[in-house]
Design an enzyme around this catalytic site. Structure first.
Site, mmCIF file in Angstrom:
data_model
loop_
_atom_site.group_PDB
_atom_site.id
_atom_site.type_symbol
_atom_site.label_atom_id
_atom_site.label_comp_id
_atom_site.label_asym_id
_atom_site.label_seq_id
_atom_site.Cartn_x
_atom_site.Cartn_y
_atom_site.Cartn_z
ATOM 1 N N ARG A 1 54.535 27.507 66.356
ATOM 2 C CA ARG A 1 54.030 26.918 67.599
ATOM 3 C C ARG A 1 53.040 25.788 67.333
ATOM 4 N NH1 ARG A 1 50.224 29.194 72.103
ATOM 5 N NH2 ARG A 1 51.020 28.158 73.962
ATOM 6 N N HIS B 1 53.145 22.126 69.122
ATOM 7 C CA HIS B 1 52.036 21.557 69.909
ATOM 8 C C HIS B 1 51.458 20.308 69.246
ATOM 9 C CE1 HIS B 1 51.009 24.902 72.999
ATOM 10 N NE2 HIS B 1 52.298 24.885 72.730
ATOM 11 N N VAL C 1 52.098 16.092 71.331
ATOM 12 C CA VAL C 1 50.919 15.349 71.785
ATOM 13 C C VAL C 1 50.639 14.212 70.799
ATOM 14 C CG1 VAL C 1 48.504 15.533 72.482
ATOM 15 C CG2 VAL C 1 50.038 17.499 72.764
ATOM 16 N N SER D 1 47.099 16.126 64.807
ATOM 17 C CA SER D 1 45.972 16.032 65.751
ATOM 18 C C SER D 1 45.549 17.402 66.276
ATOM 19 C CB SER D 1 46.306 15.094 66.908
ATOM 20 O OG SER D 1 47.496 15.486 67.548
ATOM 21 N N ASN E 1 46.289 25.479 74.910
ATOM 22 C CA ASN E 1 45.885 25.768 73.529
ATOM 23 C C ASN E 1 44.690 26.706 73.390
ATOM 24 O OD1 ASN E 1 47.904 24.079 72.609
ATOM 25 N ND2 ASN E 1 46.569 22.288 72.393
ATOM 26 N N PRO F 1 54.450 21.325 77.898
ATOM 27 C CA PRO F 1 55.172 21.880 79.045
ATOM 28 C C PRO F 1 54.487 23.131 79.592
ATOM 29 C CG PRO F 1 56.291 22.446 77.001
ATOM 30 C CD PRO F 1 55.164 21.526 76.621
ATOM 31 N N HIS G 1 61.056 31.398 71.295
ATOM 32 C CA HIS G 1 60.449 32.545 71.973
ATOM 33 C C HIS G 1 61.189 33.839 71.636
ATOM 34 C CE1 HIS G 1 58.535 29.613 75.107
ATOM 35 N NE2 HIS G 1 57.893 29.616 73.953
ATOM 36 N N ASP H 1 59.813 38.547 72.867
ATOM 37 C CA ASP H 1 61.130 39.174 72.737
ATOM 38 C C ASP H 1 60.926 40.683 72.670
ATOM 39 O OD1 ASP H 1 63.484 40.350 71.888
ATOM 40 O OD2 ASP H 1 63.842 38.939 70.244
ATOM 41 N N THR I 1 63.504 42.509 69.570
ATOM 42 C CA THR I 1 63.173 42.315 68.150
ATOM 43 C C THR I 1 61.962 41.372 68.077
ATOM 44 O OG1 THR I 1 64.799 40.506 68.010
ATOM 45 C CG2 THR I 1 65.538 42.684 67.283
HETATM 46 C C1 HEM Z 1 60.167 24.818 76.667
HETATM 47 C C2 HEM Z 1 58.904 24.765 76.974
HETATM 48 C C3 HEM Z 1 57.897 25.761 76.454
HETATM 49 C C4 HEM Z 1 56.977 26.414 77.203
HETATM 50 C C5 HEM Z 1 56.757 26.262 78.699
HETATM 51 C C6 HEM Z 1 56.261 27.284 76.316
HETATM 52 C C7 HEM Z 1 55.218 28.093 76.704
HETATM 53 C C8 HEM Z 1 54.648 29.073 75.919
HETATM 54 C C9 HEM Z 1 53.639 29.994 76.357
HETATM 55 C C10 HEM Z 1 53.010 30.003 77.738
HETATM 56 C C11 HEM Z 1 53.381 30.828 75.319
HETATM 57 C C12 HEM Z 1 52.376 31.986 75.310
HETATM 58 C C13 HEM Z 1 50.984 31.450 75.027
HETATM 59 C C14 HEM Z 1 49.913 32.501 75.202
HETATM 60 O O1 HEM Z 1 50.029 33.335 76.078
HETATM 61 O O2 HEM Z 1 48.931 32.470 74.428
HETATM 62 C C15 HEM Z 1 54.223 30.442 74.227
HETATM 63 C C16 HEM Z 1 54.254 31.061 72.990
HETATM 64 C C17 HEM Z 1 55.018 30.626 71.930
HETATM 65 N N1 HEM Z 1 55.797 29.484 71.913
HETATM 66 FE FE1 HEM Z 1 56.315 28.349 73.478
HETATM 67 N N2 HEM Z 1 56.759 27.150 75.072
HETATM 68 C C18 HEM Z 1 57.758 26.227 75.100
HETATM 69 C C19 HEM Z 1 58.485 25.768 74.016
HETATM 70 C C20 HEM Z 1 58.293 26.174 72.724
HETATM 71 C C21 HEM Z 1 58.839 25.532 71.568
HETATM 72 C C22 HEM Z 1 59.666 24.255 71.591
HETATM 73 C C23 HEM Z 1 58.454 26.260 70.478
HETATM 74 C C24 HEM Z 1 58.721 26.008 69.025
HETATM 75 C C25 HEM Z 1 59.752 25.333 68.572
HETATM 76 C C26 HEM Z 1 57.662 27.363 70.966
HETATM 77 C C27 HEM Z 1 57.155 28.368 70.202
HETATM 78 C C28 HEM Z 1 56.357 29.394 70.678
HETATM 79 C C29 HEM Z 1 55.981 30.557 69.868
HETATM 80 C C30 HEM Z 1 56.476 30.863 68.472
HETATM 81 C C31 HEM Z 1 55.117 31.314 70.661
HETATM 82 C C32 HEM Z 1 54.374 32.590 70.245
HETATM 83 C C33 HEM Z 1 53.127 32.176 69.482
HETATM 84 C C34 HEM Z 1 52.248 33.306 68.989
HETATM 85 O O3 HEM Z 1 52.607 34.478 69.078
HETATM 86 O O4 HEM Z 1 51.143 32.992 68.470
HETATM 87 N N3 HEM Z 1 57.562 27.256 72.329
HETATM 88 N N4 HEM Z 1 54.977 29.359 74.613
#
Ligand code: HEM
Ligand code: NAG
Length: 335
Positions: free
Chosen positions: A75, A79, A83, A89, A102, A175, A205, A252, A255
């Site tokens: 992630r 991020h 940006v 950055s 963030n 996003p 995700h 998920d 898994t």
């Molecule tokens: C499509 C638009 C996306 C939205 C709206 C979005 C939004 C979010 C949100 C709201 C969370 C939870 C944050 C929290 O509660 O602290 C999250 C977690 C995460 N996102 Fe996304 N995300 C998007 C795309 C992506 C992309 C493109 C990737 C990587 C290629 C990604 C990888 C992850 C991962 C791996 C987590 C879990 C991180 C952790 O457990 O520390 N996301 N995302």
């Protein structure tokens, strides 16, 4: 007569060949003039041959104590890239780290700091923090996949680090969890990514966690009709209305720490955890088609392949190259 025709023919051929060469050099010239330098897989081959083994080892060590860490590291790269491009950055203290998406959410900064320290010891002032994020993201995905499954891709290098970071840009460019497909597509289009990249990269995700603060909007005052009823009850008990919004849930539920294509099977039964996940299957056309395509067990290799393709695209979002920016010595502050 026959010979004349053949001669004319060969003149035409050699003429068009010369034009081809001319076009080639013209194209080369315009590439170096107008387009930023290409990132390449062998950028550090001579200057830091140990890079790949150092990062792989560090990511592995970090995952031993924290099985969530690979998701968090992936992630960070996302991020960073969304940006102002993939310029490291997001790693600068303050600034982007304070943006809504963030703050109290991004993690893994300490792991990146350790990786950077190990890389600096082997190859001082050589490898950018932006490149470390790109490599760390790939290694995290590989590490979190099942043994014998292979979701790897070739990482390209040559990014340099920014001198600044912007909280306002992060608030504008990342996003939102309640975006619909049109909004997601539009957000990705701003950095040159396609509607297909939205569905493919959302597959990230398939591991990691989300805070109740994000889920509450799908549960209260009314449950999102796209949510599977049993799954909604499960989330409600983990995130009671007015409860601790810092509690985390698996993205998920099946898994939770594995990088696989379970995410798409979840979407088909209303077990997408974010609204932005669920809406992909709920939107007819390319989005729903791609979810159907990636969901079967037999389609996991196809998903892995496409994920790699989209990650390389994402990693190419307006990098600083050549003499732009700098190679930071410490990722959290400019030199
Ligand atoms: C499509 C638009 C996306 C939205 C709206 C979005 C939004 C979010 C949100 C709201 C969370 C939870 C944050 C929290 O509660 O602290 C999250 C977690 C995460 N996102 Fe996304 N995300 C998007 C795309 C992506 C992309 C493109 C990737 C990587 C290629 C990604 C990888 C992850 C991962 C791996 C987590 C879990 C991180 C952790 O457990 O520390 N996301 N995302
Ligand atoms: C989207 O979800 C709504 C609410 O459940 C449902 O009525 C509609 O048929 C769904 N559309 C698609 C394309 O799945």
């Amino acid at each position: 007569m026959v010979w004349a025709t053949i001669t004319n023919f060969s003149i035409v051929v050699s003429l068009s060949f010369s034009f081809l060469i001319l076009y080639f050099f013209l194209a080369l010239g315009s590439t170096t003039t107008y387009v930023q330098q290409q990132l390449t897989p062998d950028f550090y081959a001579a200057s830091c041959p140990q890079l790949e083994s150092i990062v792989a080892e560090q990511v592995y060590q970090a995952s031993l104590t924290d099985p969530r860490m690979p998701a968090s590291l992936l992630r960070l790269h996302f991020h960073d890239c969304f940006v102002n491009g993939c310029d490291g950055s997001v790693l600068l203290s303050g600034n982007e780290q304070l943006a809504a998406a963030n703050l109290n959410s991004l993690r893994g900064f300490d792991v990146i700091a350790n990786i950077k320290a190990a890389v600096e010891e082997a190859c001082p002032s050589t490898v950018s923090c932006a490149d470390i994020l790109a490599l760390t993201a790939r290694d995290s995905v590989v590490l979190a996949s099942r043994p014998s499954y292979n979701p790897g891709w070739t990482v390209v290098f040559g990014r340099r680090d920014s001198l600044t970071a912007s909280e306002a840009a992060a608030n504008a460019d990342l996003p939102g969890a309640f975006y619909n497909v049109a909004q997601l597509n539009d957000n990705f289009a701003k950095v040159g990514l396609s509607p297909k990249d939205v569905v493919v990269l959302s597959g990230a995700h398939t591991f990691g966690r989300v805070h109740c603060s994000v889920l509450d909007g799908s549960l209260y005052p009314t449950v999102d009709p796209l949510l599977n009823t049993a799954y909604a009850s499960q989330l409600e008990s983990s995130c009671p209305n007015g409860g601790d919004t810092a509690t985390v849930n698996n993205l998920d539920p099946v898994t939770p720490n594995t990088f696989d294509n379970q995410y798409y099977r979840n979407l088909k039964v209303g077990k997408g955890t974010l609204y932005s996940d669920r809406i992909l299957f709920n939107t007819t056309g390319e989005s729903q088609d791609l979810v159907n395509q990636f969901a079967p067990y037999f389609a996991s290799d196809q998903f892995f392949y496409e994920f790699g393709v989209s990650m390389v695209k994402m990693g190419n979002i307006s990098p600083l190259t050549g003499s732009e920016g700098e190679i930071r010595k410490i990722c959290s502050q400019p030199n």
